[in-house]
Design a protein around this motif. Structure first.
Motif, mmCIF file in Angstrom:
data_model
loop_
_atom_site.group_PDB
_atom_site.id
_atom_site.type_symbol
_atom_site.label_atom_id
_atom_site.label_comp_id
_atom_site.label_asym_id
_atom_site.label_seq_id
_atom_site.Cartn_x
_atom_site.Cartn_y
_atom_site.Cartn_z
ATOM 1 N N ARG A 135 38.756 41.063 81.688
ATOM 2 C CA ARG A 135 39.954 41.572 81.024
ATOM 3 C C ARG A 135 40.396 40.665 79.881
ATOM 4 N NH1 ARG A 135 45.717 43.073 84.021
ATOM 5 N NH2 ARG A 135 46.827 43.726 82.124
ATOM 6 N N LYS A 136 40.319 39.348 80.081
ATOM 7 C CA LYS A 136 40.827 38.400 79.089
ATOM 8 C C LYS A 136 39.813 38.075 77.996
ATOM 9 C CE LYS A 136 44.869 37.613 81.047
ATOM 10 N NZ LYS A 136 46.153 37.923 80.388
ATOM 11 N N ILE A 189 39.467 30.500 79.828
ATOM 12 C CA ILE A 189 40.689 31.201 79.415
ATOM 13 C C ILE A 189 41.792 30.197 79.123
ATOM 14 C CG2 ILE A 189 42.482 32.814 80.151
ATOM 15 C CD1 ILE A 189 40.348 34.168 81.912
ATOM 16 N N ARG A 203 44.551 28.406 75.436
ATOM 17 C CA ARG A 203 46.006 28.490 75.353
ATOM 18 C C ARG A 203 46.698 27.171 75.655
ATOM 19 N NH1 ARG A 203 47.411 34.370 78.163
ATOM 20 N NH2 ARG A 203 45.928 35.596 76.942
#
Length: 288
Positions: A72-73, A148, A152
């Motif tokens: 999804r990411k 992931i 960030r």
């Protein structure tokens, strides 16, 4: 056979070989001597010690939700080789369990000298993972979350994985003696050194300078497939006088194979210089 198929085969085969070596190390050296491993595999090893759950089953089940999050990411394209790594690792672990159960493989256990087991565990685990990472794949688990998080947060994949491994190995103190944990640290050190050696250096990234006539198309593919920033610089051949472009970008070590495949696919005649990068600051890497 098509060129695209051969490029994919050159990536998939090392992943299969690497996961086979990794699975062998886990069942031949780690589990018989009650050593540990980090990441999701380490959780599977703990479940094997605590509840006799087969490592092949626990590794696959634990990776399913992490893979769905990564899909999804990060997208299916980036997770494709991770899927191959996860499935092949579980398959080879199951094969090892079956062969051991049949008595075809007698595992290594030396109650008088665990150092030998720890050293060879590090060699096989590090060798297997190094081959997988060099091919651009992973064995799933914490690597997915780390990839992931590294986009960030202000820490690298390596730092995230180190912290998670420390937590899991710390929890293992509830199930195995502290001396086995100390031997595990030897295994982790040897494995990490071998991974770096197989990947040709311990640097955080590699820079690519690609001289090509297909600069725009290549930059678009790098941005799309690797999600990396690209700089285009005009250039002119000194002898031919022909206008070209220099495509410059920096990628992590495990992305090198994928970038090389992009270059071969778009412009096999491109002149590429790959340089070692000691440190990288900026988006997609660590930020200070």
């Amino acid at each position: 056979m098509s060129r695209k198929f051969m490029l994919q085969l050159q990536t998939v085969l090392p992943i299969l070989v690497g996961t086979a070596i990794y699975a062998f190390g886990l069942h031949y050296f780690v589990i018989p001597n009650q050593l540990m491993e980090g990441g999701v595999t380490g959780i599977g090893v703990l479940l094997n010690y605590a509840a006799a759950i087969p490592l092949s089953l626990s590794t696959l089940i634990l990776n399913i939700p992490l893979f769905l999050i990564g899909w999804r990411k990060l997208g299916l394209g980036e997770m494709a080789y991770t899927l191959i790594g996860v499935v092949s690792l579980s398959g080879f672990l199951a094969l090892m369990e079956w062969m051991i159960d049949k008595g075809w493989i007698v595992t290594f256990h030396n109650s008088h000298d665990y150092l030998l087991a720890a050293l060879y565990a590090g060699v096989t685990l590090g060798g297997g993972l190094g081959i997988v990472f060099r091919a651009g794949g992973t064995t799933g688990g914490v690597d997915i979350i780390a990839r992931i998080a590294s986009r960030r947060k202000a820490f690298s994949m390596g730092q995230f994985i180190l912290i998670s491994d420390a937590v899991i190995i710390g929890i293992s103190l509830l199930y195995i003696p502290i001396e086995k944990v100390l031997y595990t640290l030897v295994t982790v050190f040897v494995a990490s050194r071998l991974i770096d050696f197989i990947q040709d250096g311990a640097y955080s990234a590699k820079s690519f300078s690609i001289i090509t006539e297909q600069g725009r198309e290549m930059a678009a593919q790098i941005t799309s497939e690797l999600d990396r920033g690209v700089t285009l610089m005009p250039a002119r051949g000194a002898f031919s006088g022909q206008s070209k472009e220099v495509v410059y970008c920096v990628v992590q070590r495990q992305e090198m194979r994928r970038l090389k495949n992009i270059i071969r696919r778009i412009d096999p005649k491109a002149f590429t210089v790959i340089s070692e990068v000691h440190d990288v600051l900026g988006e997609g890497f660590k930020e200070e």
